[in-house]
Design a protein around this motif. Structure first.
Motif, short mmCIF file in Angstrom:
data_model
loop_
_atom_site.label_atom_id
_atom_site.label_comp_id
_atom_site.label_asym_id
_atom_site.label_seq_id
_atom_site.Cartn_x
_atom_site.Cartn_y
_atom_site.Cartn_z
N MET A 183 83.06 62.25 118.25
CA MET A 183 82.71 62.52 116.84
C MET A 183 81.28 62.05 116.55
N ILE A 184 80.97 60.83 116.97
CA ILE A 184 79.62 60.30 116.73
C ILE A 184 78.59 61.09 117.53
N GLY A 185 78.95 61.47 118.75
CA GLY A 185 78.04 62.26 119.59
C GLY A 185 77.71 63.60 118.96
N ILE A 186 78.72 64.26 118.39
CA ILE A 186 78.50 65.55 117.72
C ILE A 186 77.60 65.35 116.50
N MET A 187 77.87 64.29 115.73
CA MET A 187 77.05 64.01 114.56
C MET A 187 75.59 63.76 114.96
N ASN A 188 75.37 63.00 116.03
CA ASN A 188 74.01 62.76 116.51
C ASN A 188 73.33 64.06 116.94
N SER A 189 74.10 64.93 117.59
CA SER A 189 73.54 66.21 118.06
C SER A 189 73.15 67.10 116.89
N LEU A 190 74.00 67.14 115.85
CA LEU A 190 73.68 67.94 114.67
C LEU A 190 72.42 67.44 113.99
N VAL A 191 72.32 66.12 113.87
CA VAL A 191 71.13 65.54 113.25
C VAL A 191 69.89 65.84 114.08
N ALA A 192 70.00 65.73 115.40
CA ALA A 192 68.86 66.01 116.28
C ALA A 192 68.42 67.47 116.16
N TRP A 193 69.40 68.39 116.02
CA TRP A 193 69.07 69.81 115.87
C TRP A 193 68.32 70.06 114.57
N VAL A 194 68.78 69.45 113.49
CA VAL A 194 68.09 69.62 112.20
C VAL A 194 66.69 69.03 112.29
#
Length: 671
Positions: free
Chosen positions: A455-466
């Motif tokens: 869950m945290i990894g996905i959140m980090n990835s979404l933030v990195a993409w933005v």
């Protein structure tokens, strides 16, 4: 909505005015105390014998009382104004300091800093706080909150910013009541075995215990650092890359346990306790349980100032929910601010987190209903997305001027990151609290660790993409204090106008916009007509800059080292073009003859009455140079050895030649 019709808002604004007076004007503490008591007596007499509901005199005296009270607490909150403050002692040499660690600051690559409360100096019992600076240490040897030390040393003032528009650490610490520092080394201090524990020490111990438990689980390093920030307010382990991603995506507030987290936690608790409404005294039970759980979370998060502030604010919000009177929301928020400033710390007013928290919450309460009236989607999913977007727009509208003033950037895709993350933040926080609870009793299952890690990894990835969408990240935006005030006036006028569009309200809004534009045009014009020469301070580097209107010519041998310093200056001074070039030995700028002497020690005797810059520790006979050239002033920058600088300073004093060391006096400017 007429905000000033609410008495708590009036009182809060008056208290803030008093705090500002106490902070920026030097008024004796005894005089302020006497004035406050006199006003209180008058207020009591009027309340007892007159119809205070309709009396203008009562309102005036109440306002004066509140302002006087604000000035008193604002002045009293500055430790140096107390007779027992250590600065009133004549401490010129080394002394024995007894002190207690009260806060641990975020470490950097050079030092680990602490804030300590003083107990005594020698045989004198004193008050005050001081900054302790030591070498970075592993967690096992790091000082902890409530540690008591005996230190044999002398204190030195905290240095101010040496370059224009640079972060002023001295001013920042002054807002915390800290004016001086003591350097720690392995020989000048030792820890006392007998110490008294405070609730803050117990809170830190509990948080450290939780962190150790989480580290023993199989979380990945980056995910674990984000978990510690989300749940426990511990951000020191977050990498620069991850922090930059969250910052550029407009989601950095997620990494600081503050109002957003406590607000979501409040809603989660209220949802889980909703069935208790059906039992006798159920609402009272819900209120008491909610407050206990909120402050329990604050305890686990280390009772940092930001979490104390957020929990205090949402304790009042929980009480507003208990009263079930939505119209009282503004009153409750104003009362929470009044309570925090009066009883916790009036210096909170000057902290960025405090300003942004209340600006966001007030904007949401004020603007969200207006945005919802603009469009009411029939589809439930679209309606939910519009509600989230409305909250995000309102919050950003509230904090936008503050963000531009302090950080000079605006993430254009903030609504994307908020839409993608905030809806699930309740689930992330709830799961995180469950993970922490299970880890404490050693029954944390590995499948739950894997799920939460992902869950945290996905959140980090979404933030990195933005954050990667750099076209939507607007940086280097010049925004000064006047623009900050005028923009809030314009935003307030716009909201008032949109509540009920009338000619008068529209004209006020347009006048506010015109004032903002006029000041911006004036500031740009002023920047374009200013010329000057600057010699910046940077350790082991030389930076000479020529400002010609909105262009800046920078002369340095290491542009990559000076880039950050120059960028900060350029943003504040509204510079459009920056050009770098190598350092020369002489310059002729605006009829100013300027010579630089480097490590070679060569100079021209023909250059008379000019400005001399010493760089790279040249081995020269300064007496001879002064005799040969008779300079206007001699300047030594940060590239020179300290021992050389002290020798040159003494020589200049002997020959009555002005001497400027950038390491002591800061940037040298000539306009």
């Amino acid at each position: 909505m007429k905000l000033l019709a609410f008495v708590p808002i009036k009182l809060t604004l008056l208290l803030i005015s008093g705090i500002l007076i106490g902070n920026f004007f030097s008024v004796p503490l005894n005089l302020l105390l006497a004035a406050t008591l006199v006003f209180l007596c008058f207020l009591g007499i009027l309340f007892k014998f007159y119809d205070h509901d309709k009396s203008i005199l009562f309102g005036v005296i109440a306002a004066c009382t509140t302002i006087s009270l604000g000035a008193f607490i604002g002045t009293h909150a500055q430790p140096v104004n107390h007779a027992s403050h250590y600065s009133h002692l004549n401490i010129e040499q080394e002394a024995t300091w007894k002190l207690k660690i009260t806060d641990i600051l975020k470490p950097n690559q050079f030092s680990q800093n602490y804030i300590a409360s003083l107990i005594s100096v020698g045989d004198h019992h004193v008050t005050g706080k001081i900054l302790l600076s030591g070498n970075p240490a592993p967690d096992s040897t790091k000082l902890q909150i409530d540690d008591e030390l005996l230190v044999r040393s002398k204190y030195i003032p905290i240095k101010p910013a040496l370059n224009p528009h640079q972060f002023n650490f001295k001013d920042y610490m002054k807002k915390l009541g800290v004016y001086d520092q003591i350097k720690l080394n392995d020989q000048n201090h030792f820890k006392s075995k007998n110490r008294t524990r405070t609730i803050f020490g117990y809170a830190q111990k509990a948080r450290n215990h939780i962190i150790e438990k989480l580290k023993s689980a199989d979380f990945e390093k980056e995910q674990l650092s984000v978990i510690q920030a989300l749940i426990l307010g511990q951000r020191s382990d977050i990498s620069e890359g991850t922090y930059s991603d969250y910052k550029n995506a407009g989601a950095v507030h997620i990494l600081a346990v503050s109002g957003l987290h406590v607000g979501i936690l409040l809603l989660l608790i209220q949802f889980l306790l909703r069935p208790l409404r059906n039992i006798p005294n159920g609402r009272t039970i819900i209120l008491c349980t909610t407050v206990l759980l909120l402050w329990g979370f604050a305890f686990l998060a280390g009772l940092s100032p930001s979490i104390i502030r957020a929990c205090a604010m949402f304790t009042f919000v929980a009480y507003a929910l208990y009263l079930n009177r939505p119209s009282n929301t503004f009153n409750i928020l104003a009362l929470s601010m009044f309570f925090l400033l009066l009883f916790v710390d009036p210096n909170l007013l000057f902290q960025i987190g405090f300003q942004m928290s209340y600006a966001a919450v007030f904007a949401i309460v004020w603007c969200y209903p207006l945005l919802q009236k603009l469009w009411i989607p029939k589809n439930k999913i679209v309606r939910y997305i519009w509600q989230l977007l409305s909250v995000s727009i309102a919050a950003q509208l509230g904090v936008l001027p503050i963000s531009l003033f302090y950080f000079h950037q605006f993430p254009g895709l903030f609504f994307i990151s908020n839409l993608l993350i905030v809806p699930f933040l309740g689930l992330v926080l709830g799961t995180g609290i469950l993970v922490v609870s299970l880890s404490l009793i050693d029954i944390l299952p590995k499948p739950l660790v894997w799920i939460y890690n992902e869950m945290i990894g996905i959140m980090n990835s979404l933030v990195a993409w933005v954050a990667e969408q750099e076209a939507f990240l607007f940086t280097s935006i010049s925004f000064d204090g006047v623009q900050l005030v005028l923009s809030y006036i314009a935003i307030g006028a716009m909201i008032v106008m949109l509540t009920n569009i009338r000619f008068k309200r529209t004209m006020i809004f347009l006048i506010a916009i015109l004032c903002f534009q006029s000041w911006t045009i004036y500031s740009n014009y002023k920047a374009s007509t200013t010329n000057g020469l600057l010699i910046f301070h940077q350790t082991k580097n030389s930076i000479v800059a020529h400002k010609a209107g909105k262009q800046l010519y920078v002369y340095t041998s290491t542009p990559e080292r000076s880039a950050k310093l120059i960028e900060n200056y350029a943003v504040k001074e509204r510079i459009d073009i920056i050009k770098y070039d190598t350092l020369q030995n002489s310059y002729h700028i605006n009829d100013i003859l300027f010579s630089r002497i480097d490590s070679s020690g060569l100079y021209l005797k023909e250059n008379k009455g000019h400005i001399v810059l010493l760089t790279d520790s040249p081995k020269i006979n300064l007496d001879r140079l002064i005799t040969d050239t008779m300079p206007q002033i001699i300047i030594a920058d940060g590239s020179n050895y300290h021992s050389y600088v002290q020798s040159w300073k003494a020589t200049c004093q002997k020959n009555n030649i002005p001497f400027h060391h950038t390491g002591e006096k800061g940037v040298y400017t000539l306009y």
